[in-house]
Design a protein around this motif. Sequence first.
Motif, PDB file in Angstrom:
ATOM      1  N   ILE A 167       0.865  -1.183   0.000  1.00  0.00           N
ATOM      2  CA  ILE A 167       0.000   0.000   0.000  1.00  0.00           C
ATOM      3  C   ILE A 167       0.900   1.230   0.000  1.00  0.00           C
ATOM      4  N   GLY A 168       0.654   2.123  -0.933  1.00  0.00           N
ATOM      5  CA  GLY A 168       1.448   3.350  -0.986  1.00  0.00           C
ATOM      6  C   GLY A 168       0.736   4.475  -0.268  1.00  0.00           C
ATOM      7  N   ILE A 169       1.501   5.310   0.384  1.00  0.00           N
ATOM      8  CA  ILE A 169       0.934   6.532   0.937  1.00  0.00           C
ATOM      9  C   ILE A 169       1.677   7.693   0.317  1.00  0.00           C
ATOM     10  N   ASN A 170       0.948   8.470  -0.458  1.00  0.00           N
ATOM     11  CA  ASN A 170       1.545   9.540  -1.237  1.00  0.00           C
ATOM     12  C   ASN A 170       1.626  10.795  -0.375  1.00  0.00           C
ATOM     13  N   TYR A 171       2.845  11.133   0.022  1.00  0.00           N
ATOM     14  CA  TYR A 171       3.074  12.134   1.065  1.00  0.00           C
ATOM     15  C   TYR A 171       3.254  13.532   0.474  1.00  0.00           C
ATOM     16  N   LYS A 172       2.375  14.449   0.830  1.00  0.00           N
ATOM     17  CA  LYS A 172       2.489  15.866   0.446  1.00  0.00           C
ATOM     18  C   LYS A 172       2.897  16.052  -1.006  1.00  0.00           C
ATOM     19  N   ILE A 216      -0.844  14.310   7.555  1.00  0.00           N
ATOM     20  CA  ILE A 216      -1.495  13.937   8.813  1.00  0.00           C
ATOM     21  C   ILE A 216      -1.613  12.423   8.949  1.00  0.00           C
ATOM     22  N   ASN A 217      -1.932  11.767   7.828  1.00  0.00           N
ATOM     23  CA  ASN A 217      -2.101  10.311   7.881  1.00  0.00           C
ATOM     24  C   ASN A 217      -0.794   9.607   8.231  1.00  0.00           C
ATOM     25  N   SER A 218       0.303  10.171   7.754  1.00  0.00           N
ATOM     26  CA  SER A 218       1.600   9.571   8.067  1.00  0.00           C
ATOM     27  C   SER A 218       1.895   9.680   9.555  1.00  0.00           C
ATOM     28  N   ILE A 219       1.452  10.761  10.159  1.00  0.00           N
ATOM     29  CA  ILE A 219       1.633  10.904  11.603  1.00  0.00           C
ATOM     30  C   ILE A 219       0.773   9.888  12.337  1.00  0.00           C
ATOM     31  N   GLU A 220      -0.402   9.646  11.788  1.00  0.00           N
ATOM     32  CA  GLU A 220      -1.280   8.613  12.344  1.00  0.00           C
ATOM     33  C   GLU A 220      -0.551   7.269  12.384  1.00  0.00           C
ATOM     34  N   LEU A 221       0.306   7.043  11.402  1.00  0.00           N
ATOM     35  CA  LEU A 221       1.077   5.797  11.351  1.00  0.00           C
ATOM     36  C   LEU A 221       2.343   5.871  12.201  1.00  0.00           C
ATOM     37  N   GLY A 222       2.644   7.032  12.705  1.00  0.00           N
ATOM     38  CA  GLY A 222       3.877   7.187  13.471  1.00  0.00           C
ATOM     39  C   GLY A 222       5.104   7.324  12.600  1.00  0.00           C
ATOM     40  N   ALA A 223       4.935   7.933  11.434  1.00  0.00           N
ATOM     41  CA  ALA A 223       6.059   8.054  10.501  1.00  0.00           C
ATOM     42  C   ALA A 223       6.769   9.398  10.671  1.00  0.00           C
ATOM     43  N   TYR A 224       7.985   9.458  10.144  1.00  0.00           N
ATOM     44  CA  TYR A 224       8.787  10.669  10.274  1.00  0.00           C
ATOM     45  C   TYR A 224       8.840  11.467   8.987  1.00  0.00           C
ATOM     46  N   GLY A 225       8.787  10.791   7.854  1.00  0.00           N
ATOM     47  CA  GLY A 225       8.886  11.505   6.593  1.00  0.00           C
ATOM     48  C   GLY A 225       8.963  10.517   5.457  1.00  0.00           C
ATOM     49  N   VAL A 226       9.509  10.950   4.335  1.00  0.00           N
ATOM     50  CA  VAL A 226       9.654  10.048   3.193  1.00  0.00           C
ATOM     51  C   VAL A 226      11.126   9.742   2.951  1.00  0.00           C
ATOM     52  N   PRO A 227      11.498   8.611   2.408  1.00  0.00           N
ATOM     53  CA  PRO A 227      10.643   7.422   2.315  1.00  0.00           C
ATOM     54  C   PRO A 227      10.658   6.632   3.623  1.00  0.00           C
ATOM     55  N   GLU A 228       9.591   5.931   3.850  1.00  0.00           N
ATOM     56  CA  GLU A 228       9.527   5.105   5.038  1.00  0.00           C
ATOM     57  C   GLU A 228       8.699   3.865   4.713  1.00  0.00           C
ATOM     58  N   THR A 229       9.150   2.719   5.210  1.00  0.00           N
ATOM     59  CA  THR A 229       8.508   1.459   4.862  1.00  0.00           C
ATOM     60  C   THR A 229       8.192   0.663   6.116  1.00  0.00           C
ATOM     61  N   ASP A 235       9.050  19.301   7.116  1.00  0.00           N
ATOM     62  CA  ASP A 235       7.766  18.716   6.723  1.00  0.00           C
ATOM     63  C   ASP A 235       7.076  18.047   7.896  1.00  0.00           C
ATOM     64  N   PHE A 236       7.893  17.371   8.690  1.00  0.00           N
ATOM     65  CA  PHE A 236       7.361  16.661   9.855  1.00  0.00           C
ATOM     66  C   PHE A 236       6.683  17.634  10.815  1.00  0.00           C
ATOM     67  N   ALA A 237       7.388  18.720  11.119  1.00  0.00           N
ATOM     68  CA  ALA A 237       6.856  19.689  12.085  1.00  0.00           C
ATOM     69  C   ALA A 237       5.612  20.383  11.538  1.00  0.00           C
ATOM     70  N   LEU A 238       5.638  20.692  10.256  1.00  0.00           N
ATOM     71  CA  LEU A 238       4.473  21.347   9.654  1.00  0.00           C
ATOM     72  C   LEU A 238       3.241  20.451   9.745  1.00  0.00           C
ATOM     73  N   SER A 239       3.448  19.160   9.484  1.00  0.00           N
ATOM     74  CA  SER A 239       2.329  18.218   9.568  1.00  0.00           C
ATOM     75  C   SER A 239       1.797  18.131  10.990  1.00  0.00           C
ATOM     76  N   ILE A 240       2.716  18.112  11.948  1.00  0.00           N
ATOM     77  CA  ILE A 240       2.281  18.037  13.347  1.00  0.00           C
ATOM     78  C   ILE A 240       1.444  19.263  13.694  1.00  0.00           C
ATOM     79  N   LYS A 241       1.855  20.425  13.198  1.00  0.00           N
ATOM     80  CA  LYS A 241       1.100  21.644  13.493  1.00  0.00           C
ATOM     81  C   LYS A 241      -0.306  21.564  12.903  1.00  0.00           C
TER      82      LYS A 241
END
Lengths: 178, 121
Positions: free
Chosen positions: A98-103, A130-143, B52-58
């Motif tokens: 499943i891909g999550i297309n980030y920003k 926001i959805n990536s934060i829901e998953l506890g992710a930090y940024g791209v890429p992340e698997t 990007d991370f911080a902006l999303s958190i905000k």
Amino acid sequence: MVRNIKFIISVFLGLVIFFILLNALEKTNNYSPNKISNKIETNFTARLLYKNKEVSLEELIKDQHLSIINIWASWCLPCREEHSYLLNLNSINNINIIGINYKDNEVNAKKFLKELGNPYSKILLDPDGINSIELGAYGVPETFLLDTKSKKIIKKYIGPLDDIKFEEIVKIIKNEKI
Amino acid sequence: MKKFKLLIIILFFSFNFFNYSIAKNSNQVDKISKNLRCLICQGQSVYDSQSDFALSIKILIQKKIEEGKKENEIYEFLKNKYGEWIVYDPEISRKTFLLWTLPLILFVFGGLLIIRKVSIK
């Protein structure tokens, strides 16, 4: 005598502090993601890239045993590098990705997949991150390699996949299938 | 003409109120994000960082506030996702017990020393 005791105590204290600090030198206080919970929240909804429809991640992975969730973006260079690994995982090992297309910009995202191939069974959009934060992710890429039933993260890779990580994933998939 | 002026004035003030409501929320967002550590740019708070991370958190905090979540609930939510490291205030536990009590102990100890010195004189 009193002077002597004072001297001994101060030397002793100095030594104690010295060894505490020496010990602390070797300890890294960098944040390690291993310490946090290994469960994942999958009941958020997001829009699909190719269909104008809201679905929850839960729905997309529920009839699989293992799933890979990959966070990517067309503007992210390391994502380009790891893309062939994802294609391999999808075609050779036949695993649900499943891909999550980030920003990302939707047009660019589609262009990216047209150019490099599409390893994803479904792609969820995440325009705000926001959805990536829901998953506890930090940024791209992340698997994330996910045990779908227990919602447990088997492996989490921050940064692009490489040969070593790829081998590791293949090994886990093979073990789980037997 | 008078009616037109009135309309402009009403419009002007309605926009004022609109801006005010955003500002009120963003104060809350600022307050919460100042207490959060940006995890991918260590040494900065989420408030300070433009990553990007911080902006999303905000954005997330803003959304949670709109949903009616309390400050503490937002901290709990993020701690669940990213561990305790994300908040600047460490919780009181066996590991951090000394951290919290040592200043107090030192303070009392220093106070006792001063009292003794004064009473001897």
